[in-house]
Design an enzyme around this catalytic site. Sequence first.
Site, PDB file in Angstrom:
ATOM      1  N   ASN A   1       0.338  -1.142   5.464  1.00 55.27           N
ATOM      2  CA  ASN A   1       1.296  -0.397   6.309  1.00 55.27           C
ATOM      3  C   ASN A   1       0.749  -0.505   7.716  1.00 55.27           C
ATOM      4  O   ASN A   1      -0.148   0.261   8.091  1.00 55.27           O
ATOM      5  CB  ASN A   1       1.316   1.090   5.942  1.00 55.27           C
ATOM      6  CG  ASN A   1       2.129   1.414   4.711  1.00 55.27           C
ATOM      7  OD1 ASN A   1       3.303   1.750   4.804  1.00 55.27           O
ATOM      8  ND2 ASN A   1       1.491   1.326   3.560  1.00 55.27           N
TER       9      ASN A   1
ATOM     10  N   LYS B   1      -9.574   2.464  -1.655  1.00 51.56           N
ATOM     11  CA  LYS B   1      -9.767   1.900  -0.304  1.00 51.56           C
ATOM     12  C   LYS B   1     -11.094   2.334   0.311  1.00 51.56           C
ATOM     13  O   LYS B   1     -11.392   3.532   0.390  1.00 51.56           O
ATOM     14  CB  LYS B   1      -8.600   2.323   0.576  1.00 51.56           C
ATOM     15  CG  LYS B   1      -8.527   1.655   1.949  1.00 51.56           C
ATOM     16  CD  LYS B   1      -7.205   2.031   2.605  1.00 51.56           C
ATOM     17  CE  LYS B   1      -7.002   1.403   3.978  1.00 51.56           C
ATOM     18  NZ  LYS B   1      -5.680   1.781   4.552  1.00 51.56           N
TER      19      LYS B   1
ATOM     20  N   GLU C   1      -5.647   8.985   7.628  1.00 53.72           N
ATOM     21  CA  GLU C   1      -6.260   8.534   6.365  1.00 53.72           C
ATOM     22  C   GLU C   1      -7.647   9.142   6.161  1.00 53.72           C
ATOM     23  O   GLU C   1      -8.037   9.451   5.041  1.00 53.72           O
ATOM     24  CB  GLU C   1      -6.343   7.011   6.332  1.00 53.72           C
ATOM     25  CG  GLU C   1      -5.002   6.357   6.109  1.00 53.72           C
ATOM     26  CD  GLU C   1      -5.135   4.917   5.684  1.00 53.72           C
ATOM     27  OE1 GLU C   1      -5.763   4.631   4.668  1.00 53.72           O
ATOM     28  OE2 GLU C   1      -4.612   4.051   6.420  1.00 53.72           O
TER      29      GLU C   1
ATOM     30  N   GLU D   1       0.859  -1.197   0.000  1.00 56.05           N
ATOM     31  CA  GLU D   1       0.000   0.000   0.000  1.00 56.05           C
ATOM     32  C   GLU D   1       0.898   1.251   0.000  1.00 56.05           C
ATOM     33  O   GLU D   1       1.960   1.244   0.647  1.00 56.05           O
ATOM     34  CB  GLU D   1      -0.835  -0.011   1.296  1.00 56.05           C
ATOM     35  CG  GLU D   1      -1.685   1.215   1.541  1.00 56.05           C
ATOM     36  CD  GLU D   1      -2.289   1.257   2.956  1.00 56.05           C
ATOM     37  OE1 GLU D   1      -1.575   0.980   3.944  1.00 56.05           O
ATOM     38  OE2 GLU D   1      -3.482   1.579   3.063  1.00 56.05           O
TER      39      GLU D   1
ATOM     40  N   ASN E   1      -6.891   6.494  -1.602  1.00 61.86           N
ATOM     41  CA  ASN E   1      -5.841   5.508  -1.348  1.00 61.86           C
ATOM     42  C   ASN E   1      -6.151   4.344  -2.286  1.00 61.86           C
ATOM     43  O   ASN E   1      -7.119   3.614  -2.084  1.00 61.86           O
ATOM     44  CB  ASN E   1      -5.888   5.100   0.129  1.00 61.86           C
ATOM     45  CG  ASN E   1      -4.716   4.215   0.521  1.00 61.86           C
ATOM     46  OD1 ASN E   1      -4.039   3.665  -0.335  1.00 61.86           O
ATOM     47  ND2 ASN E   1      -4.510   4.069   1.820  1.00 61.86           N
TER      48      ASN E   1
ATOM     49  N   CYS F   1      -4.903  -2.875   3.032  1.00 63.62           N
ATOM     50  CA  CYS F   1      -4.582  -2.804   4.453  1.00 63.62           C
ATOM     51  C   CYS F   1      -5.775  -3.047   5.384  1.00 63.62           C
ATOM     52  O   CYS F   1      -6.206  -4.161   5.560  1.00 63.62           O
ATOM     53  CB  CYS F   1      -3.897  -1.472   4.765  1.00 63.62           C
ATOM     54  SG  CYS F   1      -3.069  -1.521   6.362  1.00 63.62           S
TER      55      CYS F   1
HETATM   56  N1  CDV Z   1      -2.818   1.535   6.621  1.00 65.28           N
HETATM   57  C1  CDV Z   1      -3.763   0.978   7.388  1.00 65.28           C
HETATM   58  O1  CDV Z   1      -4.891   0.797   6.947  1.00 65.28           O
HETATM   59  N2  CDV Z   1      -3.387   0.621   8.638  1.00 65.28           N
HETATM   60  C2  CDV Z   1      -4.359   0.095   9.547  1.00 65.28           C
HETATM   61  C3  CDV Z   1      -4.206   0.691  10.921  1.00 65.28           C
HETATM   62  C4  CDV Z   1      -5.342   0.391  11.804  1.00 65.28           C
HETATM   63  C5  CDV Z   1      -2.941   0.368  11.578  1.00 65.28           C
HETATM   64  C6  CDV Z   1      -4.332  -1.423   9.589  1.00 65.28           C
HETATM   65  O2  CDV Z   1      -5.417  -1.997   9.642  1.00 65.28           O
HETATM   66  O3  CDV Z   1      -3.285  -2.041   9.593  1.00 65.28           O
END
Ligand code: CDV
Length: 313
Positions: free
Chosen positions: A197, A127, A146, A47, A110, A172
Amino acid sequence: MSRVITVGGAQMGPIARADSRKAVVDRMLALLDTAHARGCDLVVFPELALTTFFPRWWMESQNEVDSFFESEMPGPDTQPLFDRAREYGIGFYLGYAEKTVEDGETHRYNTSILVDKDSNIVGRYRKVHLPGHAEHEPERPWQHLEKGYFEVGNLGFPVWRTMGGVMGMCLCNDRRWPETFRVMGMQGVEMVMLGYNTPAANAVGPEPFHVRMMHNHITMQAGAYQNGTWVVGVAKAGPEEGCDLMGGSVIVAPSGEIVAQAHTLGDELIVAECDLDECTFNKTTIFNFEAHRRPEHYKIITEQVGAVPPPEE
Ligand code: CDV
């Protein structure tokens, strides 16, 4: 005809805030070279793969925020990725921050794209489950903005018939929501690609690392098993600008078993031969949706957002 796709999960180590797109793309090209040497048909990048995870900073200037976005894809910095992948006949998934104008209005998402072996963009996902917060929260060790920097994706969870299978994407935090996988499962998905991430520590409360890594893996394993699909989950990893990212990239079989896993927190390619025909067993037995689903009892899932317990006695 064989439906085996050799997939490379191109985990990436930390990207500094000051790193140029060229420096990052050069690292991605090196991963593509390794993928070619290892016979990959398809490579999955993380991502927001082209920059540091910029939502960790509160920025008042929209121009500064926009410096992390791409307004064309491919653009001059990313064209080498498309050229090298076409030369090798490798398709790829790429996560990045997308700035786009639709009906005269600017939008920021995103986003991930799916690029086929001829370097055509055949799929786009924006996203849906944006985590974090929209306003500055100075008490946090790092921000997760975000909800401030992106709009909720407007494309749903489509799938694409390409590269010999039915391919889907998410990003993610989407992996934590079973609806993500089920909506694609309902379209017969055979491989879900996702970049992430995820910090090694929870910014808002104590949560041991091993528990966070378990959450990372069980969500993808459950999504794979419950929908009879391959899942390729690829991390940005390691100490990035004062925030440790967990890594733990995996390729998960439709059985729910992890068949390849990263063992470093740096740039690392994990590879698995993914037979899409392995999806058939789950899809035609325990998770034969046509035979076993009871949607008349699931309405609450789409008609209600938050949980509503019964009133107290
Ligand atoms: N980039 C993300 O979406 N990170 C989220 C947050 C909650 C750390 C994740 O679900 O990993």
